[in-house]
Design a protein around this motif. Structure first.
Motif, short mmCIF file in Angstrom:
data_model
loop_
_atom_site.label_atom_id
_atom_site.label_comp_id
_atom_site.label_asym_id
_atom_site.label_seq_id
_atom_site.Cartn_x
_atom_site.Cartn_y
_atom_site.Cartn_z
N ILE A 146 4.77 -9.60 -6.51
CA ILE A 146 3.79 -9.24 -7.52
C ILE A 146 3.36 -10.46 -8.32
CG2 ILE A 146 3.46 -7.88 -9.63
CD1 ILE A 146 5.79 -6.06 -8.44
N SER A 190 -1.59 -7.45 -10.27
CA SER A 190 -1.61 -6.22 -11.06
C SER A 190 -1.67 -6.52 -12.54
CB SER A 190 -0.35 -5.39 -10.76
OG SER A 190 -0.18 -4.34 -11.68
N SER A 213 -5.71 -4.90 -8.73
CA SER A 213 -6.15 -3.69 -9.42
C SER A 213 -5.84 -3.83 -10.91
CB SER A 213 -5.44 -2.46 -8.86
OG SER A 213 -5.72 -1.32 -9.64
N GLN A 214 -6.75 -3.30 -11.72
CA GLN A 214 -6.50 -3.18 -13.17
C GLN A 214 -6.17 -1.75 -13.56
OE1 GLN A 214 -9.77 -6.59 -14.39
NE2 GLN A 214 -9.45 -4.93 -15.84
N GLY A 250 1.83 1.40 -10.42
CA GLY A 250 1.40 0.45 -9.41
C GLY A 250 2.49 -0.54 -9.04
N PHE A 271 0.60 -8.36 -4.39
CA PHE A 271 -0.12 -7.43 -5.26
C PHE A 271 -0.38 -8.13 -6.59
CE2 PHE A 271 0.40 -3.46 -8.11
CZ PHE A 271 -0.96 -3.17 -8.06
#
Length: 432
Positions: free
Chosen positions: A347, A330, A264-265, A336, A328
């Motif tokens: 991450i 990111s 996700s941005q 987030g 994730f």
């Protein structure tokens, strides 16, 4: 019952935690009003809270800042931070403080609670204590202090051992003064318009010393250790929960047969999904994973044809999604990252705008993931990083340790405790 005026920067990443706090306080019987951007009026009212709109001049569309200000979209690092601080936060401050004054004139309160980027609240707090209410700032990003044990905010540099670390920090502090001088100048000019004089020794980046309390929405394990941390700071952990979103039709594909990776941005820096989302798609197209994409409100069709192992939606229910994740990817949004840490998810971080030089640096420093140190990584770099966080259990173990600290943190209940420190009758209520 304590009367609380909440002042919130008009941006999704700020509204989510402030609205969670406001809803909790109202549910506990406090009188809460929410001063914020008109775009969020319906959400605030749906939560059962009185909504007060910011004046038009102070109500910028920060969720689409790159589209509204193309000159900002071309900047990265400290140049982008400087531009944003001057134009998006310091310049509207005069209108924000006037809105605070108007709200309090209409109906008095006991305390003002604002997010850290509501610079109007900083100006409000610069008044003599006899002329203002207690002010609590909620910090939705990394802790900003000016002290000998920390590099200046915005450089993205983790601490180094003394004495070399302190020497480095002094040099960087000297270098950062010209960078943030325009921000301080803009704040001073805004203050003069409302009869507020910032202290002569005011230093941008040392905001915890400019208010009565700072509520830090993380746990100490995800923040650099500082022997000189101001005694106004209270760590309570993250407070946001995932926004409600319908389950996509492909939800049952997340059945555990393959590791699930999410990219996700966020909701602000997502005007160009080629920066991180597309490189991640290309990186993992042939990997034995299921890649799940949230476009942050952008049309999914804009992604074009997707590989067989990719699923996409504009929004996803994070409270349901993150327990299923193996990793994730990111751009470093603070909220987030904390969803990932809450669930012990390692991450891969890639971001250099806003506060992301600092958030991504903390990912690497804490051992919870890998910092790619760019907002536009090559697919090969993303692939290597995802393979590393999936294959090396130390990343997940580090994230799980911080997740345990988050579970033990006071969260929303901690907000009431901080208010009780400043408002005596709130303290009586907490004791009851």
């Amino acid at each position: 019952m304590t009367s609380i005026l909440i002042c919130c920067t008009p941006a999704q990443g700020h509204v989510a935690p402030l609205l969670a706090i406001a809803t909790h306080l109202a549910g506990e019987g406090h009188d809460v009003r929410f001063l914020g951007g008109r775009a969020y009026a319906d959400r605030v009212r749906a939560a059962g809270l009185p909504f007060l709109p910011l004046p038009e001049e102070g109500d910028l569309d920060l969720d689409h800042a790159n589209e509204a200000y193309p000159e900002r979209a071309a900047l990265t690092g400290l140049k982008e931070v400087q531009w944003s601080m001057v134009n998006l936060f310091a310049r509207p401050a005069v209108h924000q403080v006037r809105a605070i004054d108007a709200a309090l004139a209409e109906r008095p309160a006991d305390v003002v609670l604002a997010d850290l980027m509501s610079f109007g609240a900083i100006l409000y707090c610069a008044r003599p204590r006899s002329e203002r209410l207690p002010l609590i700032l909620v910090n939705i990003g990394p802790l900003q202090t000016v002290d000998p044990d920390s590099a200046p905010f915005g450089f993205g540099m983790p601490p180094l051992p003394a004495p070399f670390g302190r020497l480095r920090n002094r040099l960087l502090q000297a270098m950062s003064k010209p960078v943030f001088a325009p921000v301080v100048r803009e704040l001073r000019e805004a203050g003069e318009k409302v009869g507020v004089h910032l202290p002569d020794d005011f230093v941008f980046g040392d905001l915890p010393t400019a208010t009565d309390r700072v509520i830090q929405l993380t746990v100490p394990a995800f923040e650099y250790p500082r022997p000189t941390i101001p005694d106004t700071v209270r760590f309570i952990g993250p407070v946001s929960r995932g926004a409600t979103a319908p389950l996509p039709e492909w939800w049952d594909d997340l059945d555990g047969s393959r590791p699930v990776v999410h990219v996700s941005q966020g909701t602000v820096a997502n005007n160009d999904l080629d920066q991180l989302v597309r490189p991640t798609i290309d990186a993992l197209a042939d990997e034995d994973v299921l890649l799940v994409i949230a476009t942050g409100g952008r049309p999914v069709a804009g992604l074009g044809p997707l590989p067989a192992n990719v699923r996409a939606a504009e929004y996803l229910p994070y409270d349901d999604l993150f327990p299923k994740l193996a990793a994730f990817v990111s751009n470093g949004g603070y909220g987030g990252l904390h969803f990932a840490l809450r669930h012990g998810v390692p991450i891969v971080a890639a971001g250099t705008t806003e506060d992301k030089m600092e958030t991504t640096a903390r990912v690497a420093w804490s051992g919870t993931g890998i910092n790619l140190k760019t907002r536009s990584p090559k697919p090969a770099a993303v692939r290597r990083a995802v393979r590393r966080v999936l294959g090396d259990p130390r990343y997940r173990e580090a994230a799980a340790r911080i997740g345990s600290d988050i579970a033990a943190a006071p969260g929303l209940a901690g907000v009431e405790a901080v208010i009780a420190e400043l408002v005596p009758r709130a303290a009586d209520r907490v004791r009851d």
